[in-house]
Design a protein around this motif. Structure first.
Motif, PDB file in Angstrom:
ATOM      1  N   LEU A 410       0.830  -1.203   0.000  1.00 33.85           N
ATOM      2  CA  LEU A 410       0.000   0.000   0.000  1.00 33.85           C
ATOM      3  C   LEU A 410       0.865   1.254   0.000  1.00 33.85           C
ATOM      4  N   PHE A 411       1.929   1.225   0.809  1.00 41.15           N
ATOM      5  CA  PHE A 411       2.828   2.378   0.891  1.00 41.15           C
ATOM      6  C   PHE A 411       3.524   2.611  -0.448  1.00 41.15           C
ATOM      7  N   LEU A 412       4.019   1.536  -1.070  1.00 43.53           N
ATOM      8  CA  LEU A 412       4.701   1.666  -2.356  1.00 43.53           C
ATOM      9  C   LEU A 412       3.746   2.155  -3.435  1.00 43.53           C
ATOM     10  N   LYS A 413       2.514   1.656  -3.408  1.00 39.15           N
ATOM     11  CA  LYS A 413       1.508   2.100  -4.375  1.00 39.15           C
ATOM     12  C   LYS A 413       1.243   3.590  -4.221  1.00 39.15           C
ATOM     13  N   LYS A 414       1.189   4.033  -2.982  1.00 39.39           N
ATOM     14  CA  LYS A 414       0.957   5.454  -2.709  1.00 39.39           C
ATOM     15  C   LYS A 414       2.115   6.306  -3.202  1.00 39.39           C
ATOM     16  N   MET A 415       3.337   5.750  -3.160  1.00 35.97           N
ATOM     17  CA  MET A 415       4.537   6.460  -3.599  1.00 35.97           C
ATOM     18  C   MET A 415       4.807   6.281  -5.093  1.00 35.97           C
TER      19      MET A 415
END
Length: 451
Positions: A410-415
């Motif tokens: 989720l964090f990588l997708k957001k970034m």
């Protein structure tokens, strides 16, 4: 096994003897999976020769069956006129999939040789992303004006039967100067009087999707509705094409396979063993070389605690177990998050909700796994402190692993970073480092009871 070997050897013999009729019969008589298997055993020269010996229709049939990467390679190696004649026989979505993978010069040359209507259609569709309705839809469908009569339509269908033979004719789409009006069932057309206009028998308010709708929206649509296909319209409600259920499922499967390869560090999408060796090697090394540095970081923890490890040599047996079991738990969480992201079930901003859900599972699994490995250590060495050290390290590391595994995609997708490609290696490095650190730190604290 004999049958499979005989199958591709038979095809190679037909190619060597330039037996066009035999090749046509081979394509008709064999199942798709057998043809794909046989084709993959041919060398590149034989594959190119095969396409050159085929009619345009058989060539298109071959391209539909083999993996897309092989189809693109074949078209790249084929004479422009031959490639254009074969692509003319494909459905619009398959044409775009292949043309979009070619370099600009090859694509332009082939489009110049294709039927003008086909080429114009490709140029329009190629601007859509592959994971939206416009990128999945086909433009081979039957649409007629609402003021036309049943008699006029049945006459058109008979007069153009050869052109329409490959179309899905379960439904006819009714438009008013291009604007979508509704759907007409073939049954209603056949049972109505010739003088009745389509506007009288059309099913209005039929469901549609927008050309910009994402693949996840299409998956949800076909999960909810048991339709064979759905009309695609733009913001002005102009009918652009049809999205078929089977094409959405194929696109979903392709995306899943790509994500699976990326989680294993294979960059660049699809890989087949028929691809050039250097290309396959480069794709794998692009991430493996980075992974070396990450593993050196994890190994540095062991180097820092080498004195403790020398004192408690039995600990060396359990270090890989701790890192591996924690990594497995974390990868399960990664897989669930990637799947939920792809289905739209979870959004990148829902980090805390996902974190809490994974921590609850991690606490239960961590305690169970820690107890199992702790008991194993105790029964092996007869030392309860060793069991507490390795069991405690695994329990804590499991909680951390699932927490990271669940939230990092989720964090990588957001970034704006590909979560499928980066999640696995990051998780592995963190769980290895933390697992080694916890086990060796606990061992250092309990050293007097371990030696």
């Amino acid at each position: 096994m004999e049958k499979e070997v005989k199958s591709w050897e038979q095809l190679a013999e037909l190619i060597a003897s330039s037996d066009q009729e035999g090749i046509h019969d081979y394509m008709d008589e064999n199942k798709s999976e057998d043809i794909v298997h046989a084709f993959s055993h041919l060398n590149r020269t034989e594959q190119n020769d095969l396409l050159g010996l085929m009619s345009a229709e058989d060539g298109a049939s071959l391209l539909e069956r083999i993996p897309q990467s092989q189809a693109v390679q074949l078209i790249e190696d084929t004479e422009t006129e031959t490639a254009a004649s074969i692509l003319n026989q494909l459905y619009s979505d398959e044409q775009v999939d292949i043309i979009s993978e070619l370099d600009d010069d090859d694509a332009h040359a082939i489009l110049e040789e294709m039927y003008p209507k086909e080429a114009e259609n490709i140029r329009r569709l190629i601007h859509y992303d592959s994971d939206c309705a416009g990128g999945v839809m086909i433009t081979e469908y039957l649409a007629f004006e609402s003021n036309e009569t049943v008699g006029q339509i049945t006459t058109k269908l008979r007069d153009n039967s050869e052109e329409y033979e490959d179309y899905n004719v379960q439904y006819i789409y009714v438009v008013d100067k291009g604007e979508f009006v509704g759907v007409l069932q073939m049954r209603d057309l056949l049972l109505s009087k010739a003088s009745v206009p389509l506007s009288k028998i059309v099913i209005k308010n039929a469901l549609t999707v927008k050309d910009t709708d994402h693949l996840t929206d299409l998956i949800s649509f076909f999960d909810k509705y048991d339709f064979y296909g759905v009309p695609v319209v733009n913001e002005a409600n102009i009918l652009l094409g049809i999205v078929m259920r089977k094409h959405v499922r194929e696109a979903e499967n392709d995306r899943f396979n790509t994500e699976l390869l990326e989680t294993q560090g294979i960059v660049g999408g699809e890989e087949l063993r028929t691809m050039p060796v250097l290309l396959r090697s480069r794709r794998r090394l692009s991430w493996l070389s980075v992974n070396i540095l990450l593993n050196i970081l994890a190994a540095s923890i062991i180097a820092f605690y080498q004195d403790t490890l020398q004192e408690v040599i039995a600990l060396a047996v359990f270090l890989p177990v701790i890192s591996d079991m924690s990594g497995c738990s974390g990868n399960q969480a990664v897989a669930v998050s990637l799947r939920e992201l792809s289905l739209g079930v979870v959004k990148p901003y829902e980090l805390m909700r996902v974190l809490w859900q994974e921590v609850k599972v991690g606490l239960i699994n961590g305690v169970v796994l820690g107890a199992l490995i702790g008991l194993a250590a105790f029964f092996w060495q007869g030392n309860a402190y060793l069991g507490l050290v390795v069991g405690g390290a695994l329990a804590i590391n499991t909680v951390v692993a699932v927490a990271i595994g669940g939230t990092i995609p989720l964090f990588l997708k957001k970034m704006k970073v590909d979560p499928a490609l980066a999640s696995g290696p990051i998780l592995t490095t963190v769980t290895d480092m933390l697992g080694f650190f916890l086990a060796l730190t606990f061992a250092g604290l309990a050293l007097a009871h371990l030696v």
